[in-house]
Design an enzyme around this catalytic site. Structure first.
Site, mmCIF file in Angstrom:
data_model
loop_
_atom_site.group_PDB
_atom_site.id
_atom_site.type_symbol
_atom_site.label_atom_id
_atom_site.label_comp_id
_atom_site.label_asym_id
_atom_site.label_seq_id
_atom_site.Cartn_x
_atom_site.Cartn_y
_atom_site.Cartn_z
ATOM 1 C CE1 TYR A 163 -3.625 2.623 0.631
ATOM 2 C CE2 TYR A 163 -2.112 3.462 2.296
ATOM 3 C CZ TYR A 163 -3.228 3.623 1.514
ATOM 4 O OH TYR A 163 -3.964 4.788 1.601
ATOM 5 C CE LYS A 167 -3.355 4.891 -2.143
ATOM 6 N NZ LYS A 167 -4.344 5.337 -3.161
#
Length: 284
Positions: A163, A167
């Site tokens: 994650y 990002k």
């Protein structure tokens, strides 16, 4: 740093906006606030029932709403979606790339399929849609790509490694794209929200801190649209004064210290998630 080309305010009444991940959270709130401006909408998500319900809520004589059910974690989904949107013949001038997911847990404890799906959704589809719509916007001489990243982009994220990495990719990619688009009339903006009250923590678990530590979706979206309304479009938007203050500090922390802080925070999240699971009633 702002872009160098003035632009039409985001979400005016003469254009159409595409919002991915529109069935809940930030995506649904972007749809609501844009519809209030009279912007026509194309809402995209994989949960058809929620999309239809939201579309019925927002449709009005001044807001046309179309719904496309699409799972952007599937291979090739970005190109398929762009083709379907083009076939509608709508004057799209705003893309909100909001769809994303995260898993709280170590890489070795997460299935390869889940990791691949996160990368496809959070990075690959974002890249594909950004590329295709940027090309449309350059041809039209107007349009804005908005990619939703996270403050997690600023530090590696042990226990949420993929994650955080996706990002970070979105943040870096969007800033570079913004420079490439300079002078074309098209713009690219990355948004780095801090902790926000959405379904994200319902899915990943491990929510840390009281409600007061979390921004609302209304606050995040309103701050983003205000930034997009500026005559000079910023490349990076960090909603919230506290987050805007902490973002440059986080990005300048010594790498070892940043890793230590991030690991401890996410490990605490893992422990909270485990307690939450243990506290749930058994269903067997």
């Amino acid at each position: 740093m702002p872009s160098t080309t003035p632009h039409r305010p985001a979400g005016d009444a003469s254009t159409t906006a595409v919002v991915t991940g529109a069935s809940s959270g930030l995506g649904a709130e972007f749809a609501r606030q844009l519809s209030a401006r009279g912007t026509d909408l194309i809402l995209v998500a994989r949960r058809e029932d929620r999309l239809v319900s939201l579309a019925n809520e927002l449709r009005s004589p001044r807001c046309r709403v179309d719904v496309i059910v699409q799972d952007l974690s599937a291979s090739g989904a970005g190109e398929t979606l762009h083709h379907e949107i083009r076939s509608l013949g709508r004057p799209v001038r705003l893309l909100i790339n909001n769809a994303g997911s995260g898993t709280l847990g170590d890489v070795v404890d997460t299935s390869v399929a889940d990791l691949d799906a996160q990368i496809q959704l959070n990075a690959t589809s974002v890249t594909t849609l950004s590329r295709l719509f940027s090309s449309d916007f350059v041809s039209a001489g107007a349009g804005t790509v908005v990619n939703i990243a996270s403050l997690a982009a600023l530090l590696p994220a042990p226990h949420m490694a993929v994650y955080g990495a996706t990002k970070a990719y979105v943040h870096s990619f969007t800033e570079a794209l913004s420079v490439e688009l300079s002078g074309t009339g098209a713009h690219a903006v990355v948004v780095d929200p801090g902790p926000t009250r959405t379904e994200f923590f319902d899915a990943s678990g491990g929510r840390i801190g009281p409600d007061s530590a979390f921004a609302t979706v209304e606050q995040v979206v309103a701050a983003t649209l205000r930034a997009l309304d500026r005559r000079r479009v910023p490349r990076v938007v960090v909603p919230g004064r506290g987050n805007a203050f902490s973002a440059p500090i986080l990005s300048r922390l010594p790498r070892g210290l940043g890793l230590t802080l991030s690991e401890r925070l996410n490990r605490l999240g893992l422990e909270i998630a485990a307690r939450e699971r243990d506290a749930r009633p058994r269903t067997d």
